[in-house]
Design an enzyme around this catalytic site. Sequence first.
Site, mmCIF file in Angstrom:
data_model
loop_
_atom_site.group_PDB
_atom_site.id
_atom_site.type_symbol
_atom_site.label_atom_id
_atom_site.label_comp_id
_atom_site.label_asym_id
_atom_site.label_seq_id
_atom_site.Cartn_x
_atom_site.Cartn_y
_atom_site.Cartn_z
ATOM 1 N N SER A 107 -23.477 -8.998 9.975
ATOM 2 C CA SER A 107 -24.675 -8.712 9.191
ATOM 3 C C SER A 107 -25.747 -9.760 9.493
ATOM 4 O O SER A 107 -25.581 -10.936 9.173
ATOM 5 C CB SER A 107 -24.348 -8.712 7.699
ATOM 6 O OG SER A 107 -25.538 -8.746 6.943
ATOM 7 N N ARG A 109 -28.693 -9.983 8.162
ATOM 8 C CA ARG A 109 -29.317 -10.458 6.913
ATOM 9 C C ARG A 109 -28.440 -11.488 6.213
ATOM 10 O O ARG A 109 -28.947 -12.446 5.626
ATOM 11 C CB ARG A 109 -29.606 -9.265 6.009
ATOM 12 C CG ARG A 109 -30.624 -8.303 6.605
ATOM 13 C CD ARG A 109 -31.008 -7.191 5.651
ATOM 14 N NE ARG A 109 -31.941 -6.286 6.307
ATOM 15 C CZ ARG A 109 -31.659 -5.031 6.636
ATOM 16 N NH1 ARG A 109 -30.470 -4.518 6.350
ATOM 17 N NH2 ARG A 109 -32.560 -4.272 7.235
ATOM 18 N N LYS A 188 -25.218 -8.393 -5.416
ATOM 19 C CA LYS A 188 -23.862 -8.672 -4.939
ATOM 20 C C LYS A 188 -23.164 -9.518 -5.996
ATOM 21 O O LYS A 188 -23.791 -10.390 -6.611
ATOM 22 C CB LYS A 188 -23.923 -9.424 -3.601
ATOM 23 C CG LYS A 188 -22.549 -9.780 -3.032
ATOM 24 C CD LYS A 188 -22.677 -10.591 -1.739
ATOM 25 C CE LYS A 188 -22.785 -9.705 -0.536
ATOM 26 N NZ LYS A 188 -22.579 -10.450 0.731
ATOM 27 N N HIS A 221 -17.522 -2.837 -0.269
ATOM 28 C CA HIS A 221 -17.379 -2.541 1.163
ATOM 29 C C HIS A 221 -16.008 -2.997 1.664
ATOM 30 O O HIS A 221 -15.762 -3.021 2.863
ATOM 31 C CB HIS A 221 -18.487 -3.215 1.969
ATOM 32 C CG HIS A 221 -19.813 -2.530 1.852
ATOM 33 N ND1 HIS A 221 -20.840 -2.730 2.738
ATOM 34 C CD2 HIS A 221 -20.293 -1.637 0.949
ATOM 35 C CE1 HIS A 221 -21.896 -1.994 2.392
ATOM 36 N NE2 HIS A 221 -21.585 -1.330 1.303
ATOM 37 N N GLY A 222 -15.138 -3.401 0.731
ATOM 38 C CA GLY A 222 -13.770 -3.754 1.094
ATOM 39 C C GLY A 222 -13.562 -5.181 1.526
ATOM 40 O O GLY A 222 -12.500 -5.537 2.030
ATOM 41 N N LYS A 223 -14.579 -6.046 1.313
ATOM 42 C CA LYS A 223 -14.497 -7.420 1.818
ATOM 43 C C LYS A 223 -14.289 -8.461 0.719
ATOM 44 O O LYS A 223 -14.523 -9.644 0.935
ATOM 45 C CB LYS A 223 -15.769 -7.746 2.612
ATOM 46 C CG LYS A 223 -15.928 -6.870 3.853
ATOM 47 C CD LYS A 223 -17.227 -7.179 4.563
ATOM 48 C CE LYS A 223 -17.405 -6.288 5.790
ATOM 49 N NZ LYS A 223 -18.690 -6.517 6.461
ATOM 50 N N HIS A 225 -15.846 -8.631 -2.350
ATOM 51 C CA HIS A 225 -16.934 -8.812 -3.317
ATOM 52 C C HIS A 225 -17.471 -7.441 -3.714
ATOM 53 O O HIS A 225 -17.213 -6.437 -3.059
ATOM 54 C CB HIS A 225 -18.057 -9.679 -2.731
ATOM 55 C CG HIS A 225 -18.687 -9.104 -1.501
ATOM 56 N ND1 HIS A 225 -18.343 -9.508 -0.228
ATOM 57 C CD2 HIS A 225 -19.623 -8.139 -1.342
ATOM 58 C CE1 HIS A 225 -19.040 -8.828 0.657
ATOM 59 N NE2 HIS A 225 -19.825 -7.982 0.008
ATOM 60 N N ARG A 227 -20.696 -4.820 -4.800
ATOM 61 C CA ARG A 227 -22.122 -4.560 -4.598
ATOM 62 C C ARG A 227 -22.606 -3.664 -5.734
ATOM 63 O O ARG A 227 -21.882 -2.754 -6.147
ATOM 64 C CB ARG A 227 -22.367 -3.867 -3.246
ATOM 65 C CG ARG A 227 -22.180 -4.804 -2.069
ATOM 66 C CD ARG A 227 -22.302 -4.064 -0.748
ATOM 67 N NE ARG A 227 -22.218 -4.993 0.356
ATOM 68 C CZ ARG A 227 -23.263 -5.534 0.972
ATOM 69 N NH1 ARG A 227 -24.486 -5.239 0.574
ATOM 70 N NH2 ARG A 227 -23.107 -6.364 1.972
#
Length: 317
Positions: A107, A109, A188, A221-223, A225, A227
């Site tokens: 990413s 960003r 987030k 998104h499965g990581k 954390h 959103r």
Amino acid sequence: MAELACFCYPHLENDSYRFIPFNSLAIKCMLTAKVDKKDQDKFYNSIIYGIAPPPQFKKRYNTNDNSRGMNYETPMFNKVAVLICEALNSIKVTQSDVASVLSKVVSVRHLENLVRRRENHQDVLFHSKELLLKSVLIAIGHSKEIETTATAEGGEVVFQNAAFTMWKLTYLEHSLMPILDQNFIEYKITMNEDKPISESHVKELIAELRWQYNKFAVITHGKGHYRVVKYSSVANHADRVYATFKSNNKNGNMIEFNLLDQRIIWQNWYAFTSSMKQGNTLEVCKKLLFQKMKRESNPFKGLSTDRKMDEVSQIGI
């Protein structure tokens, strides 16, 4: 999103590689060059300004013909490239690993936000090189650790308790790949520590989300954390998450997709990601986003979902 090979190239030293950032003039040469098809995946030698990225990644850069790429001529591009090199040079990357490391899609960003944290004198990442490099290695997918509050990409803190921190993302202010839609608003939520969380702290977060962010869906998104996104953008997130999940499986990157806490995640999103993990098609999975779900029994006594109109937040309207 962009491959790491868009930012730097490897230079063999003894039995491992040192990574060197690209400069904008070398990239500009590559973007104007005519290159044989067989050489599209090779690093390009600009002759004048040094090595440039493989031409196959041309679409990752902003040009007259492509406005969706990175603004590679900004100072931020160099800062991000240097930061990536610092992180990669802090570990040993051998010949057998180098191709897979550079092919990782990251990413842009997220990395710009880490540069912003690094430059903020009040931020812990300004004071700790070790924590900064750890944050970058997590961001580029080299570390198996999840992004916690200390190593997060950052933003504006809008809520915090003993277990969670909620950030408003600042992508509208970015220079490398800014969000151009002025109506963009997204959050987030990171865990302060990667450890079991007490029910009371989960309850505090859910109460905050229901009171203040009732116009948003909580997804993952499965990581590791959460959103918090507008319902209108959920289908777009679903397409991206599904494509990434399929790509990782195809390339042998069997990364565990973390469904997170079902009590916090929007019911329909939990159904979508569960179906995706079972191997169903995108069409089958996305139908679950628009189905009316049977309301779960309230997992917390005393936490009502009913609100009078004057009590309900107007954020996101």
